[in-house]
Each structure stands twice: as C-alpha cells, then as structure tokens.
Design a protein around this motif. Sequence first.
Motif, short mmCIF file in Angstrom:
data_model
loop_
_atom_site.label_atom_id
_atom_site.label_comp_id
_atom_site.label_asym_id
_atom_site.label_seq_id
_atom_site.Cartn_x
_atom_site.Cartn_y
_atom_site.Cartn_z
N THR A 123 0.84 -1.21 0.00
CA THR A 123 0.00 0.00 0.00
C THR A 123 0.86 1.26 0.00
O THR A 123 0.62 2.20 -0.76
N ALA A 124 1.90 1.25 0.87
CA ALA A 124 2.78 2.42 0.95
C ALA A 124 3.53 2.62 -0.37
O ALA A 124 3.66 3.76 -0.85
N GLY A 125 3.99 1.52 -0.96
CA GLY A 125 4.72 1.61 -2.22
C GLY A 125 3.85 2.20 -3.32
O GLY A 125 4.27 3.06 -4.10
N ALA B 168 4.41 5.70 -5.34
CA ALA B 168 4.48 5.67 -6.81
C ALA B 168 3.46 6.64 -7.40
O ALA B 168 3.76 7.38 -8.35
N ALA B 169 2.25 6.66 -6.84
CA ALA B 169 1.21 7.57 -7.35
C ALA B 169 1.63 9.02 -7.16
O ALA B 169 1.43 9.87 -8.05
N ALA B 170 2.24 9.32 -6.00
CA ALA B 170 2.69 10.69 -5.74
C ALA B 170 3.79 11.09 -6.73
O ALA B 170 3.83 12.21 -7.24
N SER B 171 4.68 10.13 -7.03
CA SER B 171 5.77 10.40 -7.98
C SER B 171 5.21 10.68 -9.38
O SER B 171 5.65 11.60 -10.07
N ARG B 172 4.21 9.88 -9.77
CA ARG B 172 3.57 10.10 -11.09
C ARG B 172 2.90 11.46 -11.13
O ARG B 172 3.01 12.20 -12.10
N ALA B 173 2.19 11.80 -10.04
CA ALA B 173 1.47 13.08 -9.99
C ALA B 173 2.43 14.25 -10.09
O ALA B 173 2.11 15.30 -10.65
N ALA B 174 3.64 14.05 -9.57
CA ALA B 174 4.65 15.12 -9.61
C ALA B 174 5.38 15.16 -10.95
O ALA B 174 6.30 15.95 -11.15
N GLY B 175 5.00 14.25 -11.88
CA GLY B 175 5.61 14.23 -13.20
C GLY B 175 7.01 13.66 -13.22
O GLY B 175 7.84 14.01 -14.05
N ARG B 176 7.29 12.74 -12.29
CA ARG B 176 8.65 12.18 -12.19
C ARG B 176 8.74 10.77 -12.74
O ARG B 176 9.49 9.94 -12.24
N GLY B 177 7.94 10.46 -13.73
CA GLY B 177 8.01 9.12 -14.33
C GLY B 177 6.95 8.21 -13.76
O GLY B 177 6.00 8.64 -13.11
N SER C 1 7.51 3.49 -10.43
CA SER C 1 7.64 2.08 -10.04
C SER C 1 8.90 1.82 -9.22
O SER C 1 8.89 1.01 -8.29
N VAL C 2 9.99 2.52 -9.53
CA VAL C 2 11.24 2.24 -8.81
C VAL C 2 11.17 2.78 -7.38
O VAL C 2 11.44 2.06 -6.41
N ILE C 3 10.77 4.04 -7.23
CA ILE C 3 10.71 4.63 -5.88
C ILE C 3 9.65 3.90 -5.04
O ILE C 3 9.86 3.62 -3.86
N GLY C 4 8.52 3.53 -5.67
CA GLY C 4 7.49 2.78 -4.94
C GLY C 4 8.02 1.44 -4.46
O GLY C 4 7.78 1.04 -3.31
#
Length: 412
Positions: A17-19, A23-32, A35-38
């Motif tokens: 869930t945390a991952g 990942a969703a926050a990273s996508r929303a920020a336009g950072r790809g 999947s890796v950070i998640g």
Amino acid sequence: MAGNSDPLTPRAKLAVTAGKAVAAASRAAGRGSGSVIGGRVALKLDPDLLARLAQNLDVILVSATNGKTTTTRLIAEALRAAGPVVSNALGANMPAGITSALAGGSDAKFAVIEVDEKYLAGVARDTDPKCIALLNLSRDQLDRAAETRMLAENWREGLSGTKAVIVANCDDPLVVWAASSSPNVIWVAAGQMWKDDAWSCPSCGGVMQRPGDDWYCGECGFRRPAPSWALSGDHVLDPHGSAWPIHLQLPGRANKANAASSAAVAAVFGVPPQVALERMYQVQAVAGRYDVVQFMERDLRLLLAKNPAGWLETFSLIDPPPTPVILSVNARGADGTDTSWLWDVDYTQLTGHPIFVIGDRRLDLAVRLEVANQSFQVCENIDQAVQLAPPGRIEVIANYTAFQDLRRRVGN
C-alpha cells in the motif's frame, strides 16, 4: 494473488500500500512511472516482499544484455493464452521495479519479469522461477558492469542446481557456459551477430574456433550444444522439426531470434508454438522502440541501441541509403558514463546515409565518425537535425537516456 491462500502478511500488505501511494505521488509530480521509488519504499518496509509476492505465481525471468524488454513483452503476450500475466513491461528491471510490478498483479497466474544481468542471481533466489530465459551477454556500461566473463560466472554460480527450466541461446558461448551449471536446459539456436566478446573460451581461456555457425574451444573441448529449438530464416523450428512461421510487427533478425526464444519458453507452459507466435504479432512497439512518430511534418522511426552489439543489430534494420539517420548519445548514470564503447561500433555501415549527430556526447560521437570517414553534421537538438535532414523517413538511433529525451520532445 492467484491460488487459495493469501501469502501477504499484514506487514507485506502495508508495504504494498505504501509503495503504491509513493508511486502515485511520484507520477502526480511528473517524475516518471514511480515504479522504482514505490518498490524501494515497499522493500524498506518488508525486505522479504519480493519473495512473498512471487510465491503463488509461475515466475519467468528474462535476462540478457540486449533484447530483454522486447522478449519479456513477447513471452507475456504468448503466455496470456494460458492465463493472466503480470509483467514489468516498462523495463524497471532491478529488485525495486520488479517488486512494484508484482504488487500490481493480484489476479495473475504468470509473472514475466525482465531482470538486469547483475541482479539475476539474487532475483532468481527470491522468486523461485519456473523458467529463466538467457539470450546473450556482451559489453555494456563499462564503468559499472563487470566485464562479460565475470557476469557469466555470476550467472553460472547463481543458477547452479536451480530447479528452473533454463531456455538459453546456444550460439553465445558465454550464455552456454553460464547455463551449463543448471540441470535442465533447453537450447535455442537464436544466432549471434556480435562475436567480439566471445573469442576466448569462458571455460579455459583458450581461443574459440568458429567454423560457420558452429563454435568450440580447441583446447578444452567446450563446444556449442545441439539446439532443440532454432531460428531458421522466418521460421521457428520446434523440437519435432516442425517449422512455424514468425509474423511480427517488430523489425529485424534480432526480434525473430527473440520470438524463437519466446516460443521455447511458452512451450514450457504448454502454449503451442503456433498459438504463441500468432499472439506475438500483437506487439507493435515496446516502450516506444520501433515506433514511427510524426514530428515537424516528418516521419521519424525511433530505435534504441545501448551498446556495440545493439548498434550492430540496429544498423541491419535501417532503410538503405540515402535514408537520413540521426544519432543521439548521452552518458548519464543510466547509460554508463564511459563512452569508450563508441570505438567498438562499426560506423562504416552508415556510409551513404546523411548523418546528423545530437545528444550530450555528440562531440565524442563526432570524433568517432570522423575516424570512420563518415560525413555528418553536428546539431544542437532534434529540431535542428530534422530541419536539416533531406526528404524521406528519418531513422533515429539513440542510447537509453537520449531515447527518453527524444520521446519527450517528439511526443511519444
């Protein structure tokens, strides 16, 4: 997950869930894709998460220097004939990206996973794969990857005694040596255009003899095993000697070889070659590779080539002269920062093509082309190169981060 019992502990569920949230926050920020950070966050919370996620899946691992992403996609397409598939289709191929992919596959039966060569042994240990496809090994990212013989040794030790069925290219001596420690190997004659990393015997260091398509070591007797599957022109030959036509939308001999290996993998899971190969026709482009895009009123075909073996295969795909060619090379972290590999590529194959050079390391490439007696123009960016290119479809060949830059600019 597939199967009767839920293998995820409360801690593992929290990690998933945390991952996903990160990942969703990273996508929303336009950072790809995130999947890796998640995956990194999820593995921090539960270091055993990859093993837990894999435990009710039939896992297939795919590793190689070239062709991993495409072959993973072809195998996934073929296996969908036998059940739902989860896959790291975007190529995030280290443990964090693989964990993210598996976390998204709640109803899957199969996990088809591309794995970076350096991580193969560890991921195989964690995921208990049913099948591992080994396609090729050649020089790549010289500043961070061990030389190829050491990678082959890492595979050989890591896969020694594995229960997995290994589907391996018998035309690459390094792959054969790596796979030979495994008790259950299916050999595929998939071919090998690039031979410069396999002139010495990986077993004893002797000089490799290469009569025709065969190879053997004259000193220790290490030799090419007899294949049970083979690429033969536009057909795959199965173990019974039947020839099955390959119909792909992807270009080139290398992709036919990838299809041959993929058909052998699909057969391990009971998918017949005819069904597997028909399904592979669905694959048109893989993460932007081979796509033809329109940009500044021109057709551009985007081709990815990250190392000497990849460039050699790519040169065999491009339309004949005088088709204009744009070459783009960067040397950022994901590419490897050492550009000395440019000297291993035979750029004389581009003779007759108008060549335009862009990318962070365009001057390194310009020096290399100068030595290869090629005529070329150095440009500031893709826009300028396209403006200067003569009429006709343009072939654009780029290494990894240069390819991502191009996709962003041309809207692919």
